[in-house]
Design an enzyme around this catalytic site. Structure first.
Site, short mmCIF file in Angstrom:
data_model
loop_
_atom_site.label_atom_id
_atom_site.label_comp_id
_atom_site.label_asym_id
_atom_site.label_seq_id
_atom_site.Cartn_x
_atom_site.Cartn_y
_atom_site.Cartn_z
N PHE A 1 3.98 27.62 67.72
CA PHE A 1 5.28 27.56 68.38
C PHE A 1 4.83 27.41 69.91
CE2 PHE A 1 8.28 29.64 71.37
CZ PHE A 1 9.39 28.94 70.87
N THR A 2 5.66 26.80 70.60
CA THR A 2 5.13 26.08 71.85
C THR A 2 4.53 27.33 73.02
OG1 THR A 2 7.45 26.69 72.73
CG2 THR A 2 7.20 24.51 72.10
N PHE B 1 8.86 19.68 77.47
CA PHE B 1 10.42 19.62 76.82
C PHE B 1 11.25 20.30 77.73
CE2 PHE B 1 10.77 23.87 75.21
CZ PHE B 1 9.36 24.40 74.90
N ASP C 1 4.55 37.21 64.72
CA ASP C 1 5.14 36.81 65.55
C ASP C 1 6.66 37.14 64.97
OD1 ASP C 1 7.23 35.44 66.98
OD2 ASP C 1 6.18 33.83 67.53
N TYR D 1 11.06 54.75 87.59
CA TYR D 1 9.98 53.82 87.35
C TYR D 1 9.11 54.09 86.17
CZ TYR D 1 6.21 50.51 88.91
OH TYR D 1 5.64 49.50 88.95
N LYS E 1 16.16 36.99 70.20
CA LYS E 1 16.55 36.43 69.10
C LYS E 1 16.94 37.42 68.21
CE LYS E 1 14.01 33.04 71.19
NZ LYS E 1 12.62 32.80 70.84
N ARG F 1 13.34 18.78 68.97
CA ARG F 1 12.06 19.28 68.30
C ARG F 1 11.25 18.18 67.66
NH1 ARG F 1 10.74 23.17 71.57
NH2 ARG F 1 11.29 25.30 71.22
C1 PLP Z 1 11.12 32.33 71.45
C2 PLP Z 1 10.14 32.35 71.10
C3 PLP Z 1 8.98 32.84 71.42
C4 PLP Z 1 8.92 33.08 72.88
O1 PLP Z 1 9.63 34.23 73.42
P1 PLP Z 1 10.34 34.32 74.73
O2 PLP Z 1 11.18 35.36 74.62
O3 PLP Z 1 11.19 32.85 74.82
O4 PLP Z 1 9.30 34.19 75.82
C5 PLP Z 1 7.71 33.10 70.76
N1 PLP Z 1 7.83 32.76 69.31
C6 PLP Z 1 8.87 32.20 68.66
C7 PLP Z 1 9.01 32.04 67.10
C8 PLP Z 1 10.26 32.18 69.32
O5 PLP Z 1 11.20 31.82 68.95
#
Ligand code: PLP
Length: 458
Positions: A125-126, A450, A216, A73, A259, A383
Site C-alpha cells: 500500500f502506498t 499520484f 493493516d 489534554y 475506512k 491505481r
Molecule cells: C488508507 C489506507 C492506509 C493509510 O491510512 P490513512 O488514514 O489514509 O493515513 C493504509 N493502508 C490501507 C490499506 C489504506 O487503505
C-alpha cells in the site's frame, strides 16, 4: 422463487445537495487540475468516488457521541471508550490513537524496522511501503500470483504465497525480517480478501521463525464479510466473531479508521506487547500528541468507538459490500472489463483492456479517470503506474501488472440510483474509448506522486 429486493438498512435524516456543472465546465476544470482528479475542487464533482477514506456518513449515534467530547489534554473519557471498543471487538491489548492510518504506520516502522531489513506483505500500500522504506527497509510482495491477474476468479486473492514467504526468510535470514504486513481486503489488488485458512498458515510459519505479523486492518470488516460468504466453515459465524478471530492471529495492527470504522478522521496503532506499547507511547508524543489522544480530538475518538461497533453489524456490512457488488455486476453486464471478483469497497476498471491503444507509459488509467470525469462529473482515481511510483534504486517508473481506475464507494452516502448513473457514464466512456488520448507528466513530486502530479494531453 419470487425475487425479493433488499434496500439500504437506514433512512435519511439530513441531506447534502449535489449539482452537476456542464460538460464544457468539466473540460475546463480537469484541464486546470492537470488531468489529476485529486486536484479537482469537490464543488465541481457530481458523484465523488475518489476514495472511501473519510467520506462515509456517520450515524445519528455517532453525531450524538460528538457532543460528548471530553477535550481534556490527558485521560479523556473518550479515549477509554475507544480503548474498550478496540479491546472488545478487535482483541488487541494496548492502543495508541493517531490522526490517521499513516501515522500508525510511521510509528511501527520506526520501532521495528532496521536499515537493510525486508518487510514482506500481501501487496503494497502506498503509505505503508513508503514508511517502511523511510525506516530503511525494503518491501517484498509475497501475495499469490493470482492477485496480479484481473481476470482470475480466485475467491481469496489477498492470500500469501507461503513458498515465496519462506524462501525470502531463508534467503535473507529471519533476523532481517522484523514482521510480515498482512492487509485485510487488499486495496491495491482491487479490494480482495485473505482467507482465514491462509492467515492461520502464515501465523504458523511466522511462529516457526519468530517473526511478528502486523495487521493493516483498515478494511477488516469487509474482509470478514467475504470469509463468511465464501470460506467453508464460516457460514454460521457472525462478522464480529470473524473480525475477532482475524485479529487474534496477529501481533499488532495499524488502522485507518477513515475506512471501515465509519469516521471522517482518525486511526490507531494497536499492539499486544507491553514493551512495544511503551516505546510507541514515547514516539507518539513527538509526532502526534499525548498517548491518550494521539492526533485525535476527544469527540472524534467517541465517534470512532461507536463507528467500530456499527462497522461489524451484519446488516451494515451486507449492504455496504452489496452496494459495491451491485455496481460491479451492472458494469460487468455492459461487457466492460473490471477486476474480478468484484472487490469490497470499489469497482476497479481495467484500463489496460479498456484502452488497448495506449501503452502503459501513456498512463492509460490516469487518462481514463479524466475522461470519466468529463462525461458526467464522476470522480474516480488512478491505481496504476502513476500510483506505483519510481524504483528506489534505478529511478525508473515501476510498471505494475494492474493498471486500474478505482471507483470507490463511500459508506452509507450514495443510493442505488447513484450507482445506476455511474454505470451509465462508464458505459458512455467505454463506447467512445478510442477517442481517449494518453497523458504525460508535467510536474512530479518526490513522494506519493499520484496525489499532486500534473499531466498534459499527448
Ligand atoms: C488508507 C489506507 C492506509 C493509510 O491510512 P490513512 O488514514 O489514509 O493515513 C493504509 N493502508 C490501507 C490499506 C489504506 O487503505
Amino acid at each position: 422463487m419470487r425475487k425479493r429486493s433488499w434496500a439500504e438498512p437506514y433512512k435519511i435524516k439530513m441531506v447534502e445537495p449535489v449539482s452537476m456543472i456542464s460538460q464544457e465546465e468539466r473540460e475546463k476544470a480537469i484541464h486546470e487540475a492537470g488531468y489529476n482528479t485529486f486536484l479537482l475542487r469537490s464543488r465541481d464533482v457530481y458523484i465523488d468516488l475518489l476514495t472511501d477514506s473519510g467520506t462515509s456518513a456517520m450515524s445519528d449515534r455517532q453525531w450524538a457521541g460528538m457532543m460528548l467530547g471530553d477535550e481534556a489534554y490527558a485521560g479523556s473519557e473518550n479515549f477509554y471508550h475507544l480503548e474498550e471498543a478496540i479491546r472488545k471487538h478487535y482483541g488487541y491489548k494496548y492502543i495508541v490513537p493517531t490522526h490517521q492510518g499513516r501515522a500508525a504506520e510511521h510509528i511501527i516502522s520506526q520501532l521495528l524496522i532496521k536499515e537493510d531489513d525486508f518487510v514482506p506483505g500481501n501487496m503494497y500500500f502506498t503509505t505503508t511501503r513508503l514508511h517502511q522504506e523511510l525506516a530503511g527497509g525494503t518491501f517484498v510482495d509475497v501475495i499469490i500470483d493470482e492477485a496480479h491477474d484481473p481476470e482470475n476468479l480466485h475467491p481469496f486473492k489477498a492470500d500469501i504465497n507461503l513458498q515465496k514467504l519462506e524462501d525470502l526468510i531463508k534467503e535473507k535470514g529471519a533476523d532481517r525480517i522484523p514482521y510480515v504486513t498482512v492487509s485485510t481486503s487488499v486495496n491495491m489488488a482491487g479490494g480482495q480478501p485473505i482467507s482465514m485458512k491462509n492467515l492461520k498458515e502464515v501465523r504458523a510459519l511466522t511462529n516457526k521463525y519468530g517473526i511478528k505479523i502486523v495487521h493493516d486492518m483498515t478494511r477488516v470488516a469487509e474482509n470478514a464479510w467475504f470469509i463468511k460468504d465464501r470460506e467453508p466453515g464460516y457460514e454460521n459465524h457472525t462478522v464480529a466473531q470473524i473480525v475477532h478471530e482475524i485479529c487474534s492471529l496477529t501481533d499488532a495492527a495499524t488502522m485507518s479508521a477513515k475506512k471501515d470504522a465509519l469516521v471522517n478522521i482518525g486511526g490507531f496503532l494497536a499492539v499486544n506487547d507491553k514493551e512495544l506499547y511503551d516505546k510507541a507511547c514515547n514516539l507518539v508524543v513527538i509526532y502526534e500528541g499525548l498517548h491518550t489522544y494521539g492526533g485525535m480530538a476527544g469527540r472524534d475518538m467517541e465517534a470512532l468507538a461507536i463507528g467500530i461497533t456499527e462497522s461489524i453489524q451484519e446488516d451494515h456490512i451486507r449492504a455496504r459490500v452489496g452496494q459495491v457488488q451491485y455496481l460491479g455486476e451492472k458494469i460487468m453486464g455492459m461487457g466492460i472489463p473490471i477486476v474480478q471478483p468484484i472487490g469490497s469497497h470499489g469497482v476497479f476498471l481495467d484500463a489496460k483492456r479498456i484502452l488497448p491503444h495506449l501503452t502503459q507509459d501513456k498512463l492509460p488509467a490516469q487518462a481514463l479517470a479524466a475522461a470519466l470525469y468529463v462525461d458526467a462529473g464522476i470522480r474516480g482515481m488512478e491505481r496504476g503506474v502513476v500510483s506505483s511510483g519510481r524504483d528506489k534504486k534505478t529511478g525508473e517508473h515501476i510498471y505494475p501488472k494492474l493498471e486500474l481506475v478505482r471507483l470507490t464507494i463511500p459508506r452509507r452516502v450514495y443510493t442505488q440510483a447513484h450507482m445506476d448513473v455511474v454505470a451509465e457514464s462508464v458505459e458512455a466512456v467505454y463506447e467512445n474509448r478510442s477517442s481517449v488520448t494518453g497523458l504525460a507528466f508535467e510536474y512530479e513530486p518526490e513522494y506519493l506522486r499520484f496525489f499532486q502530479s500534473r499531466f498534459r494531453k499527448l
